[in-house]
Design a protein around this motif. Structure first.
Motif, PDB file in Angstrom:
ATOM      1  N   TYR A 174      -1.915  40.976  13.822  1.00 30.62           N
ATOM      2  CA  TYR A 174      -3.195  40.758  13.179  1.00 30.62           C
ATOM      3  C   TYR A 174      -3.557  41.874  12.202  1.00 30.62           C
ATOM      4  O   TYR A 174      -4.068  41.616  11.112  1.00 30.62           O
ATOM      5  N   ASN A 175      -3.232  43.158  12.576  1.00 29.30           N
ATOM      6  CA  ASN A 175      -3.645  44.269  11.715  1.00 29.30           C
ATOM      7  C   ASN A 175      -2.829  44.375  10.436  1.00 29.30           C
ATOM      8  O   ASN A 175      -3.106  45.196   9.584  1.00 29.30           O
ATOM      9  N   GLN A 176      -1.779  43.576  10.287  1.00 24.96           N
ATOM     10  CA  GLN A 176      -1.034  43.568   9.023  1.00 24.96           C
ATOM     11  C   GLN A 176      -1.423  42.373   8.152  1.00 24.96           C
ATOM     12  O   GLN A 176      -0.807  42.122   7.120  1.00 24.96           O
ATOM     13  N   GLN A 177      -2.403  41.615   8.613  1.00 22.76           N
ATOM     14  CA  GLN A 177      -2.758  40.403   7.878  1.00 22.76           C
ATOM     15  C   GLN A 177      -3.908  40.655   6.905  1.00 22.76           C
ATOM     16  O   GLN A 177      -4.595  41.670   6.983  1.00 22.76           O
ATOM     17  N   PHE A 178      -4.064  39.711   6.012  1.00 27.47           N
ATOM     18  CA  PHE A 178      -5.137  39.769   5.023  1.00 27.47           C
ATOM     19  C   PHE A 178      -5.597  38.337   4.796  1.00 27.47           C
ATOM     20  O   PHE A 178      -4.813  37.402   4.998  1.00 27.47           O
ATOM     21  N   THR A 179      -6.840  38.153   4.367  1.00 19.83           N
ATOM     22  CA  THR A 179      -7.333  36.791   4.132  1.00 19.83           C
ATOM     23  C   THR A 179      -6.371  36.009   3.244  1.00 19.83           C
ATOM     24  O   THR A 179      -5.921  36.530   2.220  1.00 19.83           O
ATOM     25  N   ASN A 180      -6.051  34.798   3.619  1.00 22.81           N
ATOM     26  CA  ASN A 180      -5.158  33.913   2.845  1.00 22.81           C
ATOM     27  C   ASN A 180      -3.722  34.436   2.715  1.00 22.81           C
ATOM     28  O   ASN A 180      -3.002  34.043   1.798  1.00 22.81           O
ATOM     29  N   CYS A 181      -3.327  35.315   3.606  1.00 24.56           N
ATOM     30  CA  CYS A 181      -1.943  35.798   3.532  1.00 24.56           C
ATOM     31  C   CYS A 181      -1.074  35.073   4.536  1.00 24.56           C
ATOM     32  O   CYS A 181      -1.523  34.175   5.249  1.00 24.56           O
ATOM     33  N   CYS A 182       0.147  35.506   4.593  1.00 26.77           N
ATOM     34  CA  CYS A 182       1.025  35.291   5.736  1.00 26.77           C
ATOM     35  C   CYS A 182       1.284  33.814   6.006  1.00 26.77           C
ATOM     36  O   CYS A 182       1.149  33.335   7.123  1.00 26.77           O
ATOM     37  N   LYS A 183       1.633  33.109   4.949  1.00 25.81           N
ATOM     38  CA  LYS A 183       2.001  31.698   5.086  1.00 25.81           C
ATOM     39  C   LYS A 183       3.440  31.506   4.635  1.00 25.81           C
ATOM     40  O   LYS A 183       3.819  30.436   4.167  1.00 25.81           O
ATOM     41  N   GLY A 184       4.213  32.575   4.709  1.00 24.78           N
ATOM     42  CA  GLY A 184       5.606  32.500   4.277  1.00 24.78           C
ATOM     43  C   GLY A 184       5.728  32.133   2.806  1.00 24.78           C
ATOM     44  O   GLY A 184       6.735  31.593   2.384  1.00 24.78           O
ATOM     45  N   GLY A 185       4.695  32.429   2.029  1.00 23.21           N
ATOM     46  CA  GLY A 185       4.749  32.176   0.587  1.00 23.21           C
ATOM     47  C   GLY A 185       4.535  30.734   0.196  1.00 23.21           C
ATOM     48  O   GLY A 185       4.693  30.376  -0.966  1.00 23.21           O
ATOM     49  N   VAL A 186       4.158  29.897   1.162  1.00 28.92           N
ATOM     50  CA  VAL A 186       3.929  28.486   0.859  1.00 28.92           C
ATOM     51  C   VAL A 186       2.486  28.324   0.371  1.00 28.92           C
ATOM     52  O   VAL A 186       1.555  28.808   1.023  1.00 28.92           O
ATOM     53  N   VAL A 187       2.314  27.695  -0.776  1.00 27.12           N
ATOM     54  CA  VAL A 187       0.973  27.496  -1.338  1.00 27.12           C
ATOM     55  C   VAL A 187       0.825  26.022  -1.690  1.00 27.12           C
ATOM     56  O   VAL A 187       1.629  25.467  -2.440  1.00 27.12           O
ATOM     57  N   SER A 188      -0.224  25.415  -1.175  1.00 26.78           N
ATOM     58  CA  SER A 188      -0.460  23.995  -1.435  1.00 26.78           C
ATOM     59  C   SER A 188      -0.894  23.774  -2.882  1.00 26.78           C
ATOM     60  O   SER A 188      -1.335  24.706  -3.557  1.00 26.78           O
ATOM     61  N   SER A 189      -0.764  22.539  -3.345  1.00 25.58           N
ATOM     62  CA  SER A 189      -1.294  22.213  -4.667  1.00 25.58           C
ATOM     63  C   SER A 189      -2.794  21.989  -4.539  1.00 25.58           C
ATOM     64  O   SER A 189      -3.278  21.608  -3.465  1.00 25.58           O
ATOM     65  N   SER A 190      -3.527  22.190  -5.623  1.00 23.86           N
ATOM     66  CA  SER A 190      -4.982  22.089  -5.509  1.00 23.86           C
ATOM     67  C   SER A 190      -5.430  20.638  -5.384  1.00 23.86           C
ATOM     68  O   SER A 190      -6.505  20.368  -4.867  1.00 23.86           O
ATOM     69  N   GLY A 191      -4.600  19.681  -5.837  1.00 21.07           N
ATOM     70  CA  GLY A 191      -4.980  18.288  -5.671  1.00 21.07           C
ATOM     71  C   GLY A 191      -4.860  17.836  -4.222  1.00 21.07           C
ATOM     72  O   GLY A 191      -5.579  16.958  -3.771  1.00 21.07           O
ATOM     73  N   GLN A 192      -3.931  18.433  -3.494  1.00 24.60           N
ATOM     74  CA  GLN A 192      -3.647  17.979  -2.142  1.00 24.60           C
ATOM     75  C   GLN A 192      -4.510  18.689  -1.109  1.00 24.60           C
ATOM     76  O   GLN A 192      -5.059  18.059  -0.217  1.00 24.60           O
ATOM     77  N   ASP A 193      -4.588  20.002  -1.208  1.00 27.21           N
ATOM     78  CA  ASP A 193      -5.277  20.779  -0.179  1.00 27.21           C
ATOM     79  C   ASP A 193      -5.855  22.036  -0.816  1.00 27.21           C
ATOM     80  O   ASP A 193      -5.294  23.121  -0.708  1.00 27.21           O
TER      81      ASP A 193
END
Ligand SMILES: *[C@@H]1O[C@H](CO)[C@@H](O)[C@H](O)[C@H]1NC(C)=O
Ligand SMILES: *[C@@H]1O[C@H](CO)[C@@H](O)[C@H](O)[C@H]1NC(C)=O
Ligand SMILES: *[C@@H]1O[C@H](CO)[C@@H](O)[C@H](O)[C@H]1NC(C)=O
Ligand SMILES: *[C@@H]1O[C@H](CO)[C@@H](O)[C@H](O)[C@H]1NC(C)=O
Ligand SMILES: *[C@@H]1O[C@H](CO)[C@@H](O)[C@H](O)[C@H]1NC(C)=O
Ligand SMILES: *[C@@H]1O[C@H](CO)[C@@H](O)[C@H](O)[C@H]1NC(C)=O
Ligand SMILES: *[C@@H]1O[C@H](CO)[C@@H](O)[C@H](O)[C@H]1NC(C)=O
Ligand SMILES: *[C@@H]1O[C@H](CO)[C@@H](O)[C@H](O)[C@H]1NC(C)=O
Length: 432
Positions: free
Chosen positions: A115-134
Motif C-alpha cells: 500500500y505504501n508504494q501506491q499512488f492514486t490511479n497507479c498500479c494497474k500493470g500499465g493497463v488504461v481503459s479507453s474513455s468511451g468504455q470506462d
C-alpha cells in the motif's frame, strides 16, 4: 504486374496511415505534469496520463513512458511507478537516486504492490481503459521527486522528446507545453488548491506506425444469399504462415503453449487470412420495421487473451440501434465522431475477456436496428459495415464485389465503371 495490382487493391481497400482517425477525431493520450512543491534541489510532480481515445485502450503488458531530461536532472524517488533502469548513479554518495539516466523509461507497477508504494490511479500493470468504455479507468498516475532541476517556474526546464509505448509502437508525442495550472479540490471538497506549474504532452496514435499489416479482418454473410464472403486472403500478411498451428494439431495440448512471449509474438491458428482476430457480420433477419445483425468476434492467437476488447463500427443505420444483446453498445456520435459510428464491448465478468484461440476464443452478439425508411436497403451491400475497428486498429474488409448480393439484382450492365474495373481485376488475378 501482379505486384501493381495487389499494391493498387491494397491502397484502395485499406487506406490507413494518418494519425487522424475519422472514427475518433479528437482521440489522444494527454500526459500532464503538475508541480506540487519545490524542493531544495528540484520539485515534486504528479504525472497523470489520461486516455482520451474513445475505443483504443492500452492493453497488457501496459504503457511505458520515456523522455529526455533537459539538464542534469535525476529522479530521487517515484511512487506508483518505477524507472526500468537505474543508470549510472556513481557520483552520488549516501542518498542514491532511483534513476540517473538522461533518458529514463517509466512503467506502472503491478496491482499487488504494498500500500505504501501506491499512488492514486497507479498500479494497474500499465493497463488504461479507453474513455468511451470506462472513463473512470482511463487514467494512470504516479508521483515523482526530481533533483538537480530548476527550483522555480523560471528556472525549471521541461523534459523533451517524450515517447509512449502502449505496449507496442504507434504513438507519437508532441512537445511539452506549459498550460494553466491545474486546480485540485481538497479531500473534504471545501477548498481548492493549485499546482505551482503544469505542462501537458499530447500523444496520438497511428496504426501505420504501429504495424505493417492489419491485425484483424472482416467476413460477411446474409440470410438472402448463401455465399459467405470470407476475409481477404493474407489480410494480415502471410509471414506467419510457416509457424502457424492447425486447429487439430497435437501441439495444442502441450503445457505452456499459451504463455505470452516477451515480444508479444503471436502463435496463430492456420487460416487463409492469417489474422489474429476475425469479425463476422451476418445479416440475419428482415422484419417489417426492423432488421437484425449477428456479430461474432473470433480470436486466432493462442498466446493472447484480449481483456476489455472493443469493436468500433461505422454503418449508416447505427443511429437507430434499438437493442443489443449480450454486448454493451455506445453511440460515438455525441463525442464528435463522424455520423453513424458506435462502439461495442463486452459485459463485465461475462464476455469482456476474449479468450485465447480455441473453444472459448470467441464472443458474439445480436443487434436489432430500426429501419430508416429513406435509406434502408439490402441492395449493393448496404447492410454491411463501412469500417470496423478491433481494439482501435482498423480491420480489413472484403473486396466490395465479393459482398453477398441480393438475388436478381446487379446484372453486369448495371455495374458502375469502378465496379467493373474491380471485377476485371479480380478476374485477371484469378486467371493468373
Ligand atoms: C486531446 O483530447 C481531448 C479530449 O478529446 C481534447 O479536448 C484535446 O483538445 C485533445 N488535445 C489535442 C492536442 O488534440
Ligand atoms: C492538459 O491535460 C489535462 C488532462 O491531463 C486536461 O484536462 C487539460 O485540459 C489539458 N490542458 C490543455 C491546455 O491542453
Ligand atoms: C510563476 O510563478 C509566479 C508566481 O510565483 C506566477 O506569477 C507566474 O505566472 C508563474 N509562471 C508560470 C509560467 O507558471
Ligand atoms: C528521442 O528518443 C528516442 C528514443 O528514446 C531516441 O532514439 C532519440 O535519439 C531521442 N532524440 C533526442 C533528440 O534526444
Ligand atoms: C487467458 O486467461 C485464462 C483465464 O484467466 C488463463 O488460464 C490463460 O492462461 C490465459 N491465456 C493467455 C494466453 O494468457
Ligand atoms: C447525421 O445523419 C443525419 C441523418 O442520418 C443527418 O440529418 C445529420 O445532418 C448528420 N449529421 C452530421 C454531423 O453529419
Ligand atoms: C433514426 O435515428 C434518428 C436520429 O437518432 C432519428 O431522428 C430517427 O427518427 C430515427 N428513425 C427511425 C425510423 O427511428
Ligand atoms: C450471392 O452473392 C454473390 C456475390 O458474392 C453473387 O455472385 C451471387 O450471384 C449471389 N447469389 C444469388 C442467388 O444472387
Amino acid at each position: 504486374m501482379r505486384f501493381v495490382i495487389s499494391a493498387f487493391t491494397f491502397l484502395v481497400l485499406f487506406s490507413y496511415g494518418a494519425a487522424y482517425d475519422p472514427l475518433d477525431p479528437n482521440g489522444n493520450i494527454t500526459i500532464k505534469w503538475d508541480i506540487m512543491s519545490w524542493t531544495p534541489d528540484g520539485y515534486v510532480a504528479v504525472v497523470t496520463m489520461h486516455n482520451y481515445q474513445l475505443f483504443r485502450h492500452i492493453i497488457s503488458p501496459g504503457w511505458s513512458l520515456g523522455w529526455t531530461w533537459a539538464k542534469k536532472e535525476v529522479m530521487w524517488s517515484i511512487v506508483g511507478a518505477q524507472a526500468t533502469e537505474q543508470g549510472d548513479c556513481s557520483k552520488f554518495k549516501g542518498n542514491i537516486p532511483h534513476c540517473c539516466k538522461k533518458t529514463p523509461t517509466v512503467v506502472d507497477l503491478l496491482p499487488n504492490v504494498p500500500y505504501n508504494q501506491q499512488f492514486t490511479n497507479c498500479c494497474k500493470g500499465g493497463v488504461v481503459s479507453s474513455s468511451g468504455q470506462d472513463p473512470a479507468n482511463a487514467v494512470s498516475a504516479f508521483q515523482l521527486s526530481v533533483g538537480l532541476a530548476g527550483t522555480s517556474n523560471k528556472t525549471v526546464k521541461l523534459p523533451k522528446n517524450f515517447t509512449l509505448l502502449g505496449p507496442g509502437p504507434g504513438y507519437t508525442c508532441g512537445p511539452a507545453k506549459i498550460v494553466p495550472s491545474t486546480s485540485f479540490l481538497t479531500p473534504d471538497r471545501r477548498r481548492k488548491t493549485q499546482a505551482l506549474m503544469t505542462w501537458n504532452v499530447t500523444c496520438t496514435y497511428s496504426q501505420f506506425l504501429a504495424r505493417k499489416n492489419p491485425n484483424c479482418c472482416v467476413s460477411f454473410s446474409s440470410f438472402y444469399n448463401e455465399t459467405i464472403t470470407p476475409c481477404p486472403t493474407c489480410a494480415c500478411g502471410c509471414q506467419n504462415r510457416n509457424n502457424c498451428v492447425q486447429s487439430d494439431s497435437k501441439i495444442l495440448s502441450m503445457v505452456g503453449l499459451n504463455t505470452p512471449r516477451k515480444d508479444n509474438a503471436p502463435l496463430l491458428q492456420c487460416t487463409h487470412h492469417m489474422c489474429p482476430v476475425r469479425v463476422h457480420w451476418h445479416v440475419k433477419v428482415n422484419y417489417r420495421d426492423y432488421w437484425r445483425v449477428k456479430i461474432a468476434i473470433t480470436n486466432f492467437n493462442y498466446r493472447m487473451n484480449y481483456s476489455l476488447w472493443t469493436l468500433a463500427v461505422q454503418h449508416p443505420n447505427l443511429n437507430n440501434v434499438t437493442q443489443v444483446f449480450s454486448f454493451d453498445y455506445k453511440s460515438l456520435v455525441p463525442y464528435g465522431s463522424i455520423n453513424d459510428t458506435g462502439m461495442f464491448h463486452g459485459l463485465k465478468y461475462y464476455n469482456d475477456l476474449l479468450m485465447e484461440a480455441g473453444p472459448h476464443g470467441n464472443v458474439q452478439s445480436e443487434v436489432l436496428l430500426q429501419k430508416d425508411k429513406n435509406t434502408f436497403t439490402f441492395k449493393q451491400g448496404w447492410a454491411f459495415p463501412r469500417k470496423v475497428y478491433f481494439n482501435g486498429d482498423e480491420c480489413m474488409l472484403p473486396l466490395p464485389d465479393t459482398y453477398p448480393f441480393l438475388p436478381n439484382l446487379a446484372p453486369p450492365n448495371q455495374l458502375s465503371i469502378p465496379t467493373l474495373i474491380f471485377v476485371l481485376l479480380i478476374l485477371s488475378i484469378a486467371i493468373w
